[in-house]
Structure formats: C-alpha cells, structure tokens
Design an enzyme around this catalytic site. Structure first.
Site, PDB file in Angstrom:
ATOM      1  N   PHE A   1       0.808  -1.315   0.081  1.00 11.97           N
ATOM      2  CA  PHE A   1      -0.043  -0.166  -0.108  1.00 11.97           C
ATOM      3  C   PHE A   1       0.872   1.146  -0.146  1.00 11.97           C
ATOM      4  CE2 PHE A   1      -2.287   3.575   1.847  1.00 11.97           C
ATOM      5  CZ  PHE A   1      -3.544   3.482   1.064  1.00 11.97           C
TER       6      PHE A   1
ATOM      7  N   ASP B   1       9.261   2.614   1.725  1.00 14.49           N
ATOM      8  CA  ASP B   1       7.960   3.346   2.077  1.00 14.49           C
ATOM      9  C   ASP B   1       7.983   3.234   3.651  1.00 14.49           C
ATOM     10  OD1 ASP B   1       5.504   4.123   3.040  1.00 14.49           O
ATOM     11  OD2 ASP B   1       4.542   3.375   1.078  1.00 14.49           O
TER      12      ASP B   1
ATOM     13  N   LYS C   1       2.690  10.142   8.364  1.00 15.59           N
ATOM     14  CA  LYS C   1       1.977   9.394   9.635  1.00 15.59           C
ATOM     15  C   LYS C   1       2.703  10.215  10.976  1.00 15.59           C
ATOM     16  CE  LYS C   1      -0.713   6.020   7.818  1.00 15.59           C
ATOM     17  NZ  LYS C   1      -0.457   5.222   6.660  1.00 15.59           N
TER      18      LYS C   1
HETATM   19  C1  LIG Z   1      -0.587   5.581   5.185  1.00 14.08           C
HETATM   20  C2  LIG Z   1       0.224   5.060   4.152  1.00 14.08           C
HETATM   21  C3  LIG Z   1       0.590   5.697   2.977  1.00 14.08           C
HETATM   22  C4  LIG Z   1      -0.474   6.644   2.546  1.00 14.08           C
HETATM   23  O1  LIG Z   1      -0.464   7.917   3.438  1.00 14.08           O
HETATM   24  P1  LIG Z   1      -1.479   8.988   3.069  1.00 14.08           P
HETATM   25  O2  LIG Z   1      -0.925  10.128   4.175  1.00 14.08           O
HETATM   26  O3  LIG Z   1      -2.721   8.552   3.441  1.00 14.08           O
HETATM   27  O4  LIG Z   1      -1.394   9.605   1.812  1.00 14.08           O
HETATM   28  C5  LIG Z   1       1.495   5.248   2.122  1.00 14.08           C
HETATM   29  N1  LIG Z   1       2.076   4.200   2.528  1.00 14.08           N
HETATM   30  C6  LIG Z   1       2.082   3.642   3.621  1.00 14.08           C
HETATM   31  C7  LIG Z   1       3.031   2.309   3.934  1.00 14.08           C
HETATM   32  C8  LIG Z   1       0.906   3.858   4.373  1.00 14.08           C
HETATM   33  O5  LIG Z   1       1.012   3.338   5.618  1.00 14.08           O
END
Ligand SMILES: *Cc1c(COP(=O)(O)O)cnc(C)c1O
Length: 403
Positions: A134, A219, A248
């Site tokens: 994701f 990521d 986050k």
């Molecule tokens: C939450 C998340 C995203 C997306 O972040 P947003 O602030 O919702 O755009 C991308 N990669 C990972 C691993 C995530 O947990």
C-alpha cells in the site's frame, strides 16, 4: 448512541464507526457522550505521542501565534532545522516536505525516474513493487500499490509499475529489465496485514539494486518515527535505502510527510523540478521538530522496545487463551497485528464495544498501533479489553446461527 449524521454530505467512501471523539488525553480518546476509549489505533499510526501531548500543543500554539504559512518562496528556518535533524538521524542528506504519505511517495517515484533521466536514461522509469503493498491513493500510488480494488474505474492505470510476489526472487529478477529505475517496498506491510519483509530479502534487494544501478525506495510512512522500536524500521536490517518516504508519525497528528534521499539519488531534483504550496508549512515544521524532541530524546526508543516486548508477550498468552479466534501474532515494536481465524471487522467492533480502538488490515489482521508513550498499565488494560473482545467473538461462534 449513534453519532452518525443521518444526512451526511461527505462522500460515502468510508464505513465510519458510529462514534465521534471530542478530545484526547495521552492514549485515551474521549467520545462526545463521555465514553473513554483506549486508543490503540492512534489515528492509524499517526498520533505517535498520543493525544494533546503538552510539548506538541505548546509547539503548535506558539507557532500559531507567530506565523502560519509563508510558502516555499521564502526561507523557512524551522524546516531547515527539521530537515537537518532528519538527515543527522538517518542515511539521508536531502529532504522534501509534503502534506501526506501519498505525496511523499509521489516525490520518491518522481525522484527515482528523474535520477535516471538526468543521467541520460529517460527510458529507465519503471518501478518494481510488491504484492500486498500500500503506497497511497493518488493515481501513481494506486498503480504502485497494485491493488485492483483501488485501481478499477479510475481510467488507465499509471504506466511503469511492475508488481511481483512478496518473497519470490525468480519473479523479482525477471521483472528487472533495462527500463527499471527502482525497487519500492514497505519494510513491514501495514495495510497489507503486518507482513514483515525478511531481513535476507531486504539485503538481497540492496544487492540487486547495486548490481543493476537501481534505486532502493523504502516506504516507511507507517513503520517510521519510532513505531517499530527503532527511529526507522530499516535500522533493524542494516540495509539503508536510497530514498525513503515518511509521514504519519512525524507530525504526531499534524498532517505532514517527507521524502528523504541520499545526495546522489536526489541529484536530478534541481531547481523547478518539483514543488508544493503547503509542504513544509511553519505549523507542520514546528510540530515535526517537537515530535523529534521527544522521540530522539535519550531512552525514548528503549522505552518503546521494552513496552513492545511486554505487549507481545501478553498477546502470545492471549492467543493461547483464544485459539479459536487468534491464529498468529505479527509485527515489530508497537506495530503489531493479530491474524485472526474469525472476521477482523467483527473483532474491531467488539474491541470498540470493550472500550479499545484497533484498526483492521488486509489478510484478516487486526492492527495494534498504540501511541509510543504507553506504559505497562496501558498494555495490561488493552490486553484485558482484547480478552473481552475475543470472548465476545467466541460467544457469538458458540451461538447457533440465527434463522
Ligand atoms: C498511510 C500510508 C500511505 C499513504 O499515506 P497518506 O497520508 O494516506 O497519503 C502510504 N504508504 C504507507 C505504507 C502507509 O501506511
């Protein structure tokens, strides 16, 4: 009881729980009706220091009294300071601030492509990603994540992403070709169900990148900023990326993200090649610096590791007590998952009824993402509430199906 507005004009893209929170105190979220919930979701791994942390409140309100927004047309001392601190504490030497995780990934993807283009290889633009990933909800990041349910109906999928199974070296090497620019992976899949990439795989990705002149993108939007007991999850493996997206936890609840990179990987991102109106905004930078004050203070990450060990041990006992419900405990640090045998969404609702907030993830997992500031008392309280939730799920199993 239900606080769902009957005639909401919001896009109905979320199945929202019928509870609205009015305020928070550390690990507690307090609903409009006064009900207190132990918050082991932390706004999906965002409220790293819990709710209304005094140091963050002070930093934000002090900045709010001075100046809110200036744009990237001017020098921003707090942003310079935060970027320097992030570089000092990681592999990176370049930073671009964003407003969200998806935008941090957009920057990472553009940077990887531009790196090769600037070296005279614009044909190298493809990025290999991994099943169950994701990376966000923008057009490029849904293509990177590769989940059909997020891609369908939104027109042609953004070109240039090749997805391979999670741990399949033959498929990975077959996917790397003369057009490949980078490999992109979450060290621990969050939304995908707390699936940790084995250290041997991360090491192999680094080797393949070095062999083929590819960039390695991590990521760490969910795994970063102390979540796994290290400042960043890659530190557990000893494998450093060339580019890393974060978001986050770095804002502690204030929307912000960043793309970090080595000087080499960032070499193509020259004057005018990328931009943002809000990214690096003074309010965000003030809060980001305040988060680092706490997370990088001596002893903080050790506290996270100690609490995490305690939680994990208690969860292992809980699993033994509820073999019909809990199949496996997964994850690292305070990013833990219960892989269930019964539907995870039912369990999330039962936990909420028991006064505990947790988050569903893919692969039928329930995620525990508590604020990093919790102590042994909160661990015990959470496990007692999880026990209650598992008991309620078992009771429902024992009842003959209605009809
Ligand atoms: C939450 C998340 C995203 C997306 O972040 P947003 O602030 O919702 O755009 C991308 N990669 C990972 C691993 C995530 O947990």
């Amino acid at each position: 009881m239900s606080t769902l507005p009957a005639s909401s004009v919001l896009l109905p893209t979320y199945a929202r729980a019928p509870v609205a929170f009015e305020r928070g105190e550390g690990p507690w979220a307090i609903a409009a009706d006064g009900q207190r919930y132990l918050d082991f979701g932390a706004g999906i791994a965002v409220n790293a220091l819990g709710h209304a942390h005094p140091h963050l409140v002070e930093a934000l309100t002090a900045q709010a009294q001075r100046i809110w927004h200036t744009s990237n047309l001017y020098t921003m001392p707090e942003g310079e300071r935060l970027a320097r601190r992030l570089c000092e504490a990681t592999f990176a030497s370049r930073v671009f601030f964003t407003n969200s995780g998806a935008e941090a990934n957009e920057c990472a993807i553009k940077m990887a492509r531009k790196y090769h283009a600037a070296k005279g290889h614009p044909e190298r633009y493809r990025i290999v990603t991994f099943e169950g990933a994701f990376h966000g909800r923008t057009l490029a990041t849904i293509a990177a994540g590769g989940q059909q349910k997020y891609i369908e109906g939104f027109g042609p999928k953004v070109e240039g992403f090749d997805q391979v199974p999670f741990d399949d070296e033959a498929a990975l090497t077959a996917a790397i070709g003369p057009e490949t620019a980078a490999l992109m992976i979450e060290p621990i899949q969050g939304e995908g169900g707390l699936r940790a990439v084995p250290v041997r795989v991360l090491k192999r990705l680094r080797e393949l990148c070095d062999e083929h002149g590819l960039l390695l993108i991590f990521d760490e939007i969910q795994t970063g900023v102390g979540r796994t007991g290290k400042f960043f999850a890659y530190e557990h493996s000893g494998v450093a990326p060339d580019i890393m997206s974060i978001a986050k936890g770095i804002g502690g609840g204030f929307p912000m993200g960043a793309c970090l990179a080595t000087e080499e990987a960032a070499a193509g991102m020259t004057l005018g090649t990328h931009g943002t109106t809000f990214g690096g905004n003074p309010l965000a930078m003030a809060v980001g610096n305040a988060v680092l004050d706490v997370v990088l203070a001596p002893g903080f990450l050790e506290h996270v590791q100690k609490t995490a060990l305690r939680l994990r041990q208690s969860l292992a006992q809980l699993k033994d007590q509820h073999p019909q419900v809990i199949e496996e405990i997964r994850g690292e640090g305070l990013m833990l998952g219960l892989k269930l045998k019964t539907p995870n969404t039912d369990f999330v609702a039962q936990a909420r009824a028991a006064g505990l907030l947790v988050v569903a993830a893919g692969d039928n997992v329930v995620r525990l993402l508590p604020p990093l500031i919790i102590g042994e008392g909160e661990v015990a309280e959470a496990v007692a509430r999880l026990d209650k939730a598992a008991g309620a799920v078992e009771a429902a199993l024992a009842r003959p199906a209605a009809e």
